[in-house]
Design an enzyme around this catalytic site. Structure first.
Site, mmCIF file in Angstrom:
data_model
loop_
_atom_site.group_PDB
_atom_site.id
_atom_site.type_symbol
_atom_site.label_atom_id
_atom_site.label_comp_id
_atom_site.label_asym_id
_atom_site.label_seq_id
_atom_site.Cartn_x
_atom_site.Cartn_y
_atom_site.Cartn_z
ATOM 1 N N TYR A 257 65.133 25.735 57.738
ATOM 2 C CA TYR A 257 66.161 26.012 58.733
ATOM 3 C C TYR A 257 65.981 25.102 59.953
ATOM 4 C CZ TYR A 257 67.443 30.329 56.299
ATOM 5 O OH TYR A 257 67.881 31.242 55.365
ATOM 6 N N TYR B 12 62.796 28.586 49.618
ATOM 7 C CA TYR B 12 61.668 28.442 50.544
ATOM 8 C C TYR B 12 60.720 29.634 50.421
ATOM 9 C CZ TYR B 12 64.608 31.521 53.434
ATOM 10 O OH TYR B 12 65.396 32.553 53.897
ATOM 11 N N ARG C 42 62.211 32.727 48.379
ATOM 12 C CA ARG C 42 63.582 33.227 48.446
ATOM 13 C C ARG C 42 64.486 32.420 47.534
ATOM 14 N NH1 ARG C 42 66.502 35.921 51.683
ATOM 15 N NH2 ARG C 42 67.128 36.652 49.639
ATOM 16 N N HIS D 83 70.359 30.649 49.090
ATOM 17 C CA HIS D 83 71.376 31.575 49.581
ATOM 18 C C HIS D 83 71.997 31.057 50.869
ATOM 19 C CE1 HIS D 83 67.643 32.688 51.660
ATOM 20 N NE2 HIS D 83 68.419 33.083 52.665
ATOM 21 N N HIS E 198 73.794 32.822 54.407
ATOM 22 C CA HIS E 198 74.053 34.044 55.164
ATOM 23 C C HIS E 198 75.505 34.070 55.651
ATOM 24 C CE1 HIS E 198 69.701 35.026 55.583
ATOM 25 N NE2 HIS E 198 69.571 33.709 55.569
#
Length: 237
Positions: free
Chosen positions: A104, A143, A153, A156, A158
């Site tokens: 991120y 990640y 994870r 995806h 959000h």
């Protein structure tokens, strides 16, 4: 006579609980006491009015810097409806995600993966009069997240959907078809009903795909009722 049908309550297991034992951090942050319903005033139910004029759209996450971001370009599109299939127009949707390497654009993300200065990883779109939306982005990477041994994870995106005010906000995640990490992910499996979990997985769509440019994925969102998309608040919305 009104054509509005009675609200159909959520079926058991179709929304995640506030405390999911396999998802460790929920035990630390979920409410320990019974929830209390607070009456909303006009301020909470009617404002602010979200419009593209006040909140400009960012519908191409690949065009926010001077250079091209790394990774696979994709298109995500879908429709937002209520439980009776009626479109929800003019809804503001905010999206955020990791870059193609699974990192991120946030100072607290210390994952040992390349940062991408050309990909802030956040966008904003509005549904049209038919409740449809569309944006362009980069397919995110998986990640690690330290919830349990060797935890990763699934890839995806959000989603945050706003109603007519800040108190009307729903948050969910969109996953990708065929991801082997889905079977191992306690966040995804916090929704115990298998059919409801599948509503979190997008579908490859050739009609959305643009030739020689980007693959397309469809992710439709249902805001309430027994066919609702699972949201993060455990069905209390």
């Amino acid at each position: 006579m009104s054509d509005t049908l009675p609200f159909r309550p959520f079926a058991a297991g179709t929304q995640p609980p506030l405390d999911a034992p396999a998802y460790g951090s929920t035990h630390l942050r979920h409410p320990k006491r019974a929830l209390r319903k607070l009456a909303q005033t006009v301020s909470e139910t009617t404002g602010p009015h979200f419009t593209p004029a006040l909140f400009p759209e960012i519908n191409d996450l690949t065009k926010q810097a001077s250079g091209e971001p790394l990774g696979e370009r994709i298109i995500v599109a879908g429709q937002v409806t209520d439980e009776d299939g009626r479109p929800i127009p003019n809804t503001m949707i905010e999206v955020w995600q990791a870059n193609a390497a699974g990192r991120y654009a946030h100072p607290r993300d210390m994952h040992d993966a390349p940062a991408d200065p050309n990909f802030p990883g956040e966008g904003r779109i509005f549904t049209d009069t038919e409740g449809r939306y569309r944006f362009v982005t980069i397919k995110p990477g998986a990640y690690p997240w330290r919830n349990h041994h060797n935890a990763w994870r699934p890839i995806h995106i959000h989603f945050s959907l706003f109603g007519t005010g800040f108190a009307q906000r729903l948050i969910t995640q969109m996953y990708f078809p065929g991801d082997p990490l889905l079977n191992l992910d306690p966040i995804y499996h916090a929704v115990s009903d298998a059919a409801a979990r599948e509503r979190l997985v997008s579908r490859f769509d050739l009609a959305i795909t643009e030739p020689e440019w980007a693959l397309g994925y469809r992710f439709d969102i249902v805001l309430r009722g027994r066919g609702a998309t699972p949201f993060e608040d455990g069905g209390h919305h």
